[in-house]
Design an enzyme around this catalytic site. Structure first.
Site, PDB file in Angstrom:
ATOM      1  CG  HIS A  69    -100.994  26.424   7.128  1.00  0.00           C
ATOM      2  ND1 HIS A  69     -99.980  25.667   6.572  1.00  0.00           N
ATOM      3  CD2 HIS A  69    -100.376  27.421   7.800  1.00  0.00           C
ATOM      4  CE1 HIS A  69     -98.809  26.184   6.895  1.00  0.00           C
ATOM      5  NE2 HIS A  69     -99.011  27.248   7.639  1.00  0.00           N
ATOM      6  CG  ASP A  94     -95.152  27.226   8.603  1.00  0.00           C
ATOM      7  OD1 ASP A  94     -96.325  27.392   8.978  1.00  0.00           O
ATOM      8  OD2 ASP A  94     -94.630  27.865   7.676  1.00  0.00           O
ATOM      9  CD  GLU A 107     -99.841  29.977   5.463  1.00  0.00           C
ATOM     10  OE1 GLU A 107     -99.523  31.037   6.026  1.00  0.00           O
ATOM     11  OE2 GLU A 107     -98.999  29.124   5.084  1.00  0.00           O
ATOM     12  CD  GLU A 108     -96.287  27.338   4.104  1.00  0.00           C
ATOM     13  OE1 GLU A 108     -95.894  28.447   3.691  1.00  0.00           O
ATOM     14  OE2 GLU A 108     -96.054  26.914   5.247  1.00  0.00           O
ATOM     15  CG  HIS A 151     -91.113  27.885   4.532  1.00  0.00           C
ATOM     16  ND1 HIS A 151     -91.550  28.925   3.747  1.00  0.00           N
ATOM     17  CD2 HIS A 151     -92.127  27.623   5.401  1.00  0.00           C
ATOM     18  CE1 HIS A 151     -92.770  29.281   4.135  1.00  0.00           C
ATOM     19  NE2 HIS A 151     -93.133  28.500   5.152  1.00  0.00           N
TER      20      HIS A 151
END
Length: 340
Positions: free
Chosen positions: A63, A173, A201-202, A312
């Protein structure tokens, strides 16, 4: 590949605003792609021809988006109020640098001055409602000249190698997965592969479902960054994954029970080629696999993840060797698929 990861991490791509990342990837993929398209959601779908023509049998996905914020109010004093986009711990954002909107307006996340904090407030973690973004505006009208409600906000962070083969950057990420896929696209492959750089995606694996529905693969391999909690004060059985121990092969997470045969095949390939690998000590997280697996009549899915500390957060950390091993393992996996 390390320089590629650095370049990708310096781009902003908060969920629903992946344009900057997608444009970069399109430019890099164009010389190697047999076909390339962007769907309605914004997924970048790249088809790369290999030595063996297998059509859409194998899809690889990573992603493009990262966690961030969205502006939902502007105060009379010119401060920006905001909400998180994706899962972010408010404890890690206070005082951090950010950029707002397409113009990358610089700002800093602030909180009430400490000398004004009550005893009760001192004991609790601030909510996002307590925080604001200071862009140096003198009032609301001044702020509205450069920002607007709905503007996306990204962390500002450099990409720095440090310590014993570590890299610190934002958005690892999943720019690590994007880097591995781009590297594969630039190489000769033993079979046809479809590469999906997915969006959103998140915020609930929204992009991958539509992309998988369109591509309709038999097998999907998700390349991801996953939690590494190898930190002081964390019980060993809750450390999830450890930097430097190799890519993570998941048998299950909070969204997916992975195909057992594919999991075993990846494990056997790693051991056959002396590639260090690990699995999750503690089940957590999820990724695009959950959406892909349930598409149409179902898809066989597996995941190869690079462990990331401080996921994150404004600055994550990876072991560069883990990323190299992930690329090598995925390449052997494609070779095995071509031979089957």
């Amino acid at each position: 590949m390390l320089n590629l990861v650095k370049e990708l991490c310096l781009l902003n791509g908060v969920s629903s605003g992946e344009d900057e990342v997608r444009d970069y990837l399109m430019e890099r993929c164009r010389p190697y792609a047999a076909s390339m398209r962007v769907d309605a959601l914004g997924n970048l779908i790249v088809f790369k021809q290999g030595e063996k023509h297998t059509g859409n049998k194998l899809m690889l996905t990573a992603h493009m988006d990262e966690v961030g914020f969205i502006v939902n109010d502007i105060t009379e004093d010119g401060y920006l109020k905001f909400a998180p986009v994706g899962g972010i711990d408010p404890r890690v954002v206070i005082g951090k640098r950010v950029s707002v909107g397409r113009g990358r307006i610089p700002g800093a996340i602030g909180l009430k001055a400490y000398h004004l904090v009550s005893t009760e407030e001192e004991k609790r973690v601030p909510d996002f409602e307590d925080l604001y973004i200071d862009i140096g505006a003198k009032d609301r009208a001044d702020a509205e000249r450069v920002t607007a409600l709905g503007d996306l906000v990204a962390f500002e962070s450099d990409a720095v190698e440090f310590g014993s083969g570590m890299l610190k950057a934002k958005a690892l990420d999943d720019r690590v997965g994007c880097a591995v896929m781009l590297k594969l696209i630039e190489e000769e492959l033993p079979m046809d592969c479809t590469f999906v750089f997915s969006v959103q995606e998140e915020v609930g694996t929204r992009g991958a479902f539509g992309a998988a529905f369109s591509v309709t693969p038999e097998i999907a391999l998700v390349l991801e960054g996953t939690t590494a909690a190898d930190l002081p004060g964390t019980d060993e059985h809750r450390r999830v994954a450890i930097l430097g121990k190799g890519p993570v092969l998941s048998f299950m997470d909070n969204g997916t029970i992975y195909d057992r045969a594919l999991f075993e095949q990846l494990r056997e390939l790693a051991e056959e080629h002396d590639i260090p690998w690990q699995t999750k000590n503690y089940l957590s997280g999820g990724n695009d696999s959950s959406a892909i697996q349930r598409t149409k009549e179902g898809v066989w899915v597996a995941a190869v993840s690079t462990p990331v500390r401080y996921l994150h957060a404004p600055s994550g950390v990876i072991c560069c060797q883990d990323l190299t091993h992930a690329h090598t393992l995925v390449k052997h996996f494609i070779e095995a698929m071509a031979a089957s």
